[in-house]
Design a protein around this motif. Structure first.
Motif, PDB file in Angstrom:
ATOM      1  N   SER A  99     -12.657  88.542  52.098  1.00 63.54           N
ATOM      2  CA  SER A  99     -12.475  87.088  52.085  1.00 63.54           C
ATOM      3  C   SER A  99     -12.285  86.624  50.649  1.00 63.54           C
ATOM      4  O   SER A  99     -13.007  87.061  49.750  1.00 63.54           O
ATOM      5  CB  SER A  99     -13.693  86.386  52.698  1.00 63.54           C
ATOM      6  OG  SER A  99     -13.594  84.982  52.540  1.00 63.54           O
ATOM      7  N   ASP A 126     -16.587  83.068  49.303  1.00 64.72           N
ATOM      8  CA  ASP A 126     -17.840  83.502  49.916  1.00 64.72           C
ATOM      9  C   ASP A 126     -17.822  83.239  51.415  1.00 64.72           C
ATOM     10  O   ASP A 126     -17.348  82.193  51.880  1.00 64.72           O
ATOM     11  CB  ASP A 126     -19.023  82.766  49.291  1.00 64.72           C
ATOM     12  CG  ASP A 126     -19.319  83.238  47.879  1.00 64.72           C
ATOM     13  OD1 ASP A 126     -18.789  84.289  47.481  1.00 64.72           O
ATOM     14  OD2 ASP A 126     -20.077  82.541  47.173  1.00 64.72           O
ATOM     15  N   ALA A 127     -18.373  84.196  52.168  1.00 64.31           N
ATOM     16  CA  ALA A 127     -18.413  84.072  53.626  1.00 64.31           C
ATOM     17  C   ALA A 127     -19.837  84.293  54.120  1.00 64.31           C
ATOM     18  O   ALA A 127     -20.494  85.262  53.721  1.00 64.31           O
ATOM     19  CB  ALA A 127     -17.473  85.079  54.272  1.00 64.31           C
ATOM     20  N   ARG A 174     -18.624  89.052  50.672  1.00 64.76           N
ATOM     21  CA  ARG A 174     -17.186  88.856  50.483  1.00 64.76           C
ATOM     22  C   ARG A 174     -16.338  89.798  51.335  1.00 64.76           C
ATOM     23  O   ARG A 174     -15.166  89.500  51.584  1.00 64.76           O
ATOM     24  CB  ARG A 174     -16.833  89.046  49.001  1.00 64.76           C
ATOM     25  CG  ARG A 174     -17.376  87.948  48.094  1.00 64.76           C
ATOM     26  CD  ARG A 174     -16.712  86.596  48.361  1.00 64.76           C
ATOM     27  NE  ARG A 174     -15.301  86.622  48.030  1.00 64.76           N
ATOM     28  CZ  ARG A 174     -14.807  86.427  46.808  1.00 64.76           C
ATOM     29  NH1 ARG A 174     -15.634  86.221  45.782  1.00 64.76           N
ATOM     30  NH2 ARG A 174     -13.512  86.443  46.594  1.00 64.76           N
ATOM     31  N   ASP A 220     -12.876  81.423  60.100  1.00 65.81           N
ATOM     32  CA  ASP A 220     -12.847  80.393  59.063  1.00 65.81           C
ATOM     33  C   ASP A 220     -13.714  79.200  59.430  1.00 65.81           C
ATOM     34  O   ASP A 220     -13.627  78.133  58.830  1.00 65.81           O
ATOM     35  CB  ASP A 220     -11.407  79.943  58.770  1.00 65.81           C
ATOM     36  CG  ASP A 220     -10.624  79.599  60.028  1.00 65.81           C
ATOM     37  OD1 ASP A 220     -11.254  79.408  61.081  1.00 65.81           O
ATOM     38  OD2 ASP A 220      -9.387  79.526  59.948  1.00 65.81           O
ATOM     39  N   ASN A 278     -15.954  82.133  56.535  1.00 62.93           N
ATOM     40  CA  ASN A 278     -15.735  81.595  55.179  1.00 62.93           C
ATOM     41  C   ASN A 278     -15.556  80.079  55.109  1.00 62.93           C
ATOM     42  O   ASN A 278     -15.371  79.530  54.022  1.00 62.93           O
ATOM     43  CB  ASN A 278     -14.551  82.300  54.509  1.00 62.93           C
ATOM     44  CG  ASN A 278     -13.222  82.043  55.205  1.00 62.93           C
ATOM     45  OD1 ASN A 278     -13.103  81.142  56.039  1.00 62.93           O
ATOM     46  ND2 ASN A 278     -12.214  82.841  54.869  1.00 62.93           N
ATOM     47  N   THR A 338     -24.399  84.965  51.857  1.00 69.03           N
ATOM     48  CA  THR A 338     -22.961  85.214  51.895  1.00 69.03           C
ATOM     49  C   THR A 338     -22.613  86.606  51.370  1.00 69.03           C
ATOM     50  O   THR A 338     -23.373  87.215  50.622  1.00 69.03           O
ATOM     51  CB  THR A 338     -22.181  84.181  51.047  1.00 69.03           C
ATOM     52  OG1 THR A 338     -22.582  84.299  49.672  1.00 69.03           O
ATOM     53  CG2 THR A 338     -22.441  82.765  51.542  1.00 69.03           C
TER      54      THR A 338
END
Length: 405
Positions: free
Chosen positions: A36, A39-40, A70, A196, A236, A68
């Motif tokens: 991603s 940050d997710a 990535r 998302d 994300n 989070t």
């Protein structure tokens, strides 16, 4: 909600790659990366096996302690399980190599491994592979990533959907692998899901736990629960929906879409069981409780005798009611109705625990199709559950008899 083409890279902000690092003997792609660009939020569930592979141990801690991440780097061809401290070091080295190449922290990168248990992960190969993956990331890389994580799978497995949440279009995309060592309480499966959506970590984790119980925990190929099972989701927030922080209509819409993706992938895994020729779906109706419905349906799909009968297109319904009987759930066998169904039609095999005057020829025709459904009406209550499995064939033994060679 609508299904769209693609997997993890159907989601905005996510790229992926798949490359050959030399872990598989045949030279096929064997490492993948999903990343991603922001940050997710991370959530996940993992194997219930007491023997947990090095990446599973590390991921559990990261998902528990970090809000989070990535990305996820994955390898096939080596499970990195039962490898002790050296395995843990190799796993972290794989993550560190990807993280360095991507300019993020090591613990921003989750890890997954699948393949042979008990062999040391070759550090040089996976670190070089991780760096190459970072250089190969693409918004078109989802297909290669899904193919790279396959072991005995005969095809890659992806799914993506769009759903309206908070006036915004939210996308969920996923890839999974799994063909053998598949059993309720996860399977030899790796599933990476990207979204998302904007959602709190607590609710995302709860959604994942609820969804896994009606999808991946309801499939079985061979009664073996793996050391490496991992189902994780990275969200994300790039859809721009108001962050979901409570169980409202937005939360339910997201969970429904997530469940759709997970169930579709679970069925693809069951249908692609090692050596399988048929998908077996078992629905238990009118059980006394939700839990008993699940236990009963799992008992049927895990019965080797039922699976062998489906392979032989033999309407041996006594094996079905026998499997229900040893499930540990109390019911009245003289009240049970049984049906089999496929694209060829539907046939009632038993009514109130006794055989109907059904056509063996028609039953064989139904059971000869690629997807077969068994329905059992318990007449005990109002609860239903569905489980998925496959037939048991000669090829299952052949595949697992020479798996390493």
């Amino acid at each position: 909600m609508k299904e769209i083409i693609g997997g993890v890279t159907a989601v905005q902000g996510f790229t992926a790659a798949g490359i050959a690092a030399g872990l598989k003997k045949n030279g096929r792609n064997d490492m993948a990366l999903v990343f991603s660009d922001v940050d997710a939020v991370a959530a996940g569930v993992f194997t219930t096996n007491a023997v947990k592979a090095a990446p599973v141990q590390r991921d559990i801690e990261i998902v528990k302690t970090r809000k989070t991440v990535r990305g996820v780097v994955l390898n096939a061809g080596n499970a990195n399980a039962c490898t002790g401290e050296e395995g843990k070091k190799a796993d972290k080295a794989m993550a560190a190599a990807a993280a360095e190449a991507l300019g993020v922290e090591t613990d921003d990168i989750l890890t997954c491994s699948t393949g042979v248990i008990g062999q040391l992960l070759p550090v040089g190969k996976v670190t070089a592979g991780a760096k190459l993956l970072a250089e190969s990331l693409s918004s078109e890389g989802g297909d290669k990533a899904a193919q790279a994580i396959m072991t005995t799978d005969t095809y890659s497995k992806q799914c993506a959907v769009e759903v309206k949440i908070g006036g915004k279009t939210v996308t969920i995309g996923a890839m999974t692998k799994g063909s053998g060592m598949i059993h309720p309480n996860m399977a030899t499966m790796l599933c990476v899901t990207a979204s998302d959506v904007a959602m709190s970590k607590e609710l995302l984790q709860e959604a994942v736990r609820d969804v896994v119980n009606v999808s991946f925990n309801m499939i079985s190929v061979d009664r073996d629960t793996s050391t490496n099972d991992s189902y994780m989701i990275l969200a994300n927030g790039k859809a721009g929906n108001p962050e979901i922080t409570e169980k409202n209509a937005d939360y339910e819409a997201f969970k429904e879409a997530l469940c759709y993706v997970a169930v579709k992938l679970a069925k693809l895994m069951a249908a692609d069981g090692e050596g399988a020729t048929k998908l077996l779906e078992v629905t238990v109706k009118n059980a006394a409780s939700e839990e008993s419905a699940k236990v009963l349906s799992k008992a049927v799909i895990t019965s080797n005798l039922v699976k062998a009968a489906v392979f032989g297109s033999d309407a041996n319904w006594g094996r079905i009611i026998c499997a229900l009987g040893y499930s540990g759930i109390e019911f009245n066998p003289e009240a049970v109705d049984l049906w089999v169904e496929s694209e060829s039609g539907k046939l009632k095999l038993a009514e109130n625990g006794l055989a109907t005057d059904y056509s063996e020829e028609f039953a064989t025709k139904i059971l000869s199709d690629k997807e077969v459904t068994v329905t059992a009406d318990m007449k005990m209550g109002k609860y239903n559950a569905t489980a998925w499995g496959c037939d048991l064939t000669y090829d299952y033994v052949k595949i697992n008899g020479d798996y390493r060679s």
